[in-house]
Scaffold this motif. Structure first.
Motif, PDB file in Angstrom:
ATOM      1  N   LEU A 234       2.361   5.962   1.150  1.00 23.30           N
ATOM      2  CA  LEU A 234       2.280   4.708   0.390  1.00 23.30           C
ATOM      3  C   LEU A 234       1.647   4.966  -0.978  1.00 23.30           C
ATOM      4  N   MET A 235       0.551   5.719  -0.978  1.00 23.68           N
ATOM      5  CA  MET A 235      -0.131   6.048  -2.243  1.00 23.68           C
ATOM      6  C   MET A 235       0.820   6.823  -3.164  1.00 23.68           C
ATOM      7  N   LYS A 236       1.565   7.751  -2.569  1.00 22.89           N
ATOM      8  CA  LYS A 236       2.506   8.557  -3.365  1.00 22.89           C
ATOM      9  C   LYS A 236       3.593   7.656  -3.966  1.00 22.89           C
ATOM     10  N   MET A 237       4.072   6.732  -3.158  1.00 24.58           N
ATOM     11  CA  MET A 237       5.117   5.805  -3.622  1.00 24.58           C
ATOM     12  C   MET A 237       4.609   4.987  -4.813  1.00 24.58           C
ATOM     13  N   PHE A 238       3.386   4.491  -4.706  1.00 25.11           N
ATOM     14  CA  PHE A 238       2.808   3.718  -5.825  1.00 25.11           C
ATOM     15  C   PHE A 238       2.689   4.579  -7.084  1.00 25.11           C
ATOM     16  N   ALA A 239       2.272   5.830  -6.879  1.00 24.58           N
ATOM     17  CA  ALA A 239       2.056   6.718  -8.028  1.00 24.58           C
ATOM     18  C   ALA A 239       3.374   7.102  -8.693  1.00 24.58           C
ATOM     19  N   GLU A 240       4.393   7.360  -7.858  1.00 23.03           N
ATOM     20  CA  GLU A 240       5.651   7.859  -8.417  1.00 23.03           C
ATOM     21  C   GLU A 240       6.612   6.757  -8.836  1.00 23.03           C
ATOM     22  N   ARG A 241       6.451   5.590  -8.232  1.00 23.77           N
ATOM     23  CA  ARG A 241       7.406   4.516  -8.524  1.00 23.77           C
ATOM     24  C   ARG A 241       6.671   3.310  -9.128  1.00 23.77           C
ATOM     25  N   GLN A 242       6.695   3.252 -10.453  1.00 21.54           N
ATOM     26  CA  GLN A 242       5.973   2.201 -11.180  1.00 21.54           C
ATOM     27  C   GLN A 242       6.556   0.811 -10.939  1.00 21.54           C
ATOM     28  N   ASP A 243       7.708   0.767 -10.242  1.00 23.91           N
ATOM     29  CA  ASP A 243       8.381  -0.513 -10.008  1.00 23.91           C
ATOM     30  C   ASP A 243       8.119  -1.056  -8.600  1.00 23.91           C
ATOM     31  N   PHE A 244       7.495  -0.270  -7.745  1.00 26.87           N
ATOM     32  CA  PHE A 244       7.362  -0.630  -6.317  1.00 26.87           C
ATOM     33  C   PHE A 244       6.245  -1.651  -6.083  1.00 26.87           C
ATOM     34  N   ILE A 245       6.552  -2.632  -5.242  1.00 30.97           N
ATOM     35  CA  ILE A 245       5.581  -3.691  -4.928  1.00 30.97           C
ATOM     36  C   ILE A 245       5.325  -3.717  -3.419  1.00 30.97           C
ATOM     37  N   TYR A 246       4.065  -3.853  -3.035  1.00 30.63           N
ATOM     38  CA  TYR A 246       3.713  -3.911  -1.608  1.00 30.63           C
ATOM     39  C   TYR A 246       2.830  -5.124  -1.358  1.00 30.63           C
ATOM     40  N   LEU A 247       3.304  -6.013  -0.486  1.00 26.10           N
ATOM     41  CA  LEU A 247       2.561  -7.229  -0.131  1.00 26.10           C
ATOM     42  C   LEU A 247       2.251  -7.138   1.348  1.00 26.10           C
ATOM     43  N   THR A 248       0.992  -7.309   1.710  1.00 23.58           N
ATOM     44  CA  THR A 248       0.670  -7.116   3.119  1.00 23.58           C
ATOM     45  C   THR A 248      -0.370  -8.094   3.657  1.00 23.58           C
ATOM     46  N   ASP A 249      -0.175  -8.425   4.919  1.00 20.65           N
ATOM     47  CA  ASP A 249      -1.140  -9.279   5.634  1.00 20.65           C
ATOM     48  C   ASP A 249      -2.048  -8.400   6.496  1.00 20.65           C
ATOM     49  N   VAL A 250      -1.833  -7.088   6.429  1.00 23.02           N
ATOM     50  CA  VAL A 250      -2.648  -6.165   7.224  1.00 23.02           C
ATOM     51  C   VAL A 250      -3.144  -5.070   6.295  1.00 23.02           C
ATOM     52  N   GLU A 251      -4.349  -5.275   5.781  1.00 27.56           N
ATOM     53  CA  GLU A 251      -4.918  -4.401   4.743  1.00 27.56           C
ATOM     54  C   GLU A 251      -4.962  -2.947   5.165  1.00 27.56           C
ATOM     55  N   PRO A 252      -4.394  -2.060   4.350  1.00 32.59           N
ATOM     56  CA  PRO A 252      -4.523  -0.636   4.687  1.00 32.59           C
ATOM     57  C   PRO A 252      -5.935  -0.131   4.381  1.00 32.59           C
ATOM     58  N   ASP A 253      -6.297   1.022   4.925  1.00 32.08           N
ATOM     59  CA  ASP A 253      -7.624   1.579   4.643  1.00 32.08           C
ATOM     60  C   ASP A 253      -7.774   1.887   3.154  1.00 32.08           C
ATOM     61  N   CYS A 254      -6.636   2.169   2.489  1.00 31.40           N
ATOM     62  CA  CYS A 254      -6.693   2.515   1.062  1.00 31.40           C
ATOM     63  C   CYS A 254      -6.568   1.278   0.167  1.00 31.40           C
ATOM     64  N   ALA A 255      -6.837   0.086   0.713  1.00 36.89           N
ATOM     65  CA  ALA A 255      -6.637  -1.160  -0.045  1.00 36.89           C
ATOM     66  C   ALA A 255      -7.459  -1.204  -1.336  1.00 36.89           C
TER      67      ALA A 255
END
Ligand code: 3PG
Length: 307
Positions: A234-255
């Protein structure tokens, strides 16, 4: 008199507790309540005399069962029972049940609500986008998935789903297009809703390889479990893809890191609140109480999950 305990660190609506109490009273049982507890010790104390426990995401492990010598049944008022140690329950002769479907509309409404929230720039007053005509892929077509499909179609979204455990004809009947593979689901949809349970097969299963297939500007919505996401991916996806959006009701540890680095593309509810409506609390809580009574009075084990 049988002692039934409601143990919820995230309390039900008061109206739901009232309805549960009615079912328990009518059966001549005694209801005890442990709400909003913060220490495991409080739970260990409360379960001592309980013959039945109604829980939500509360952790019921071997230690809790050992502290409850009279315990016969645990009912998870909700869908996912990954918070209950099923092996330990079976070893203690404790029946575990869930209440499938009872809170699914609430979770589905939140999933769509988060999508609208993000599409409208989190209500910042600037021009946003609409959900109409956008593609939505539903990863797992269970009760929540079905409700998401129903509501999304109301928005005019084009809905597809992937679920190897559900017959395609069920999706087709709902005018939902069945997708052949999980890769296709992620590759072909602007929005993907994650609705898989957390188990040995699904934990960490949503990683960079899969996420990176998503089209430009894609949004992933997770109202299921944080454990199904591989956080490194998930972290890699955020770093590599400036267009990616993640909405969650279950907070990840890396929130915290995601919030700081990508405040416009990451959103997490402060507390899991998909099922946090009075209707869902009432439906799931009363179903749990009714199942407990049916278990004690008739030996009914219809919703047992540790068979
Ligand atoms: C469920 O599995 O039913 C949902 O995740 C809701 O969980 P909650 O009862 O802890 O809100």
């Amino acid at each position: 008199m049988r002692k039934i305990l409601i143990a919820t660190d995230k309390p039900f609506a008061a109206s739901a507790v009232k309805s549960i109490r009615q079912v328990v009273d009518q059966s001549g049982y005694e209801l005890r309540l442990l709400e909003g507890y913060t220490q495991k010790q409080e739970l260990l104390e409360a379960v001592k005399e309980a013959e039945a426990i109604i829980i939500r995401s509360d952790i019921i492990d071997a230690e809790v069962m050992a502290a409850a010598p009279n315990l016969k049944i645990v009912v998870r008022a909700g869908a996912g029972y990954d918070n209950v140690d099923l092996k330990a329950a079976t070893a203690h002769n404790v029946v575990v049940m869930n209440t499938p479907g009872q809170n699914s509309n609430a979770v589905a409404e939140l999933a769509l609500g988060m999508m609208v929230f993000q599409a409208r720039g989190r209500f910042n007053g600037k021009s946003g986008t609409e959900l109409k005509d956008k593609t939505l892929g539903i990863h797992a077509y269970g009760y929540v998935g079905k409700n998401i499909a129903r509501i999304a179609k109301g928005f005019g979204m084009k809905v597809t789903s992937f679920d190897p455990f559900v017959d395609e004809s069920i999706m087709v009947k709902d005018q939902v297009h069945p997708v052949k593979s999980v890769d296709d689901l992620y590759a072909e949809n602007q929005y993907v809703s994650l609705n898989i349970p957390a188990n040995d097969k699904t934990r960490n299963s949503i990683g960079f390889d899969l996420l990176s297939r998503m089209p430009k500007g894609a949004t992933l919505v997770n109202t299921a479990r944080k454990e199904v996401i591989c956080e490194d991916g998930l972290m890699k996806m955020f770093a590599e893809r400036q267009d990616f959006i993640y909405l969650t009701d279950v907070e990840p540890d890396c929130a915290a890191a995601l919030k700081e680095q990508y405040p416009d593309r990451f959103f997490a509810t402060p507390k899991k609140m998909g099922a946090q409506t009075s209707e869902a609390n009432n439906n799931a809580g009363v179903a749990a109480a009714v199942q407990i009574v049916a278990f004690f009075e008739k030996g009914d084990v219809t919703f047992q999950v540790n068979k």
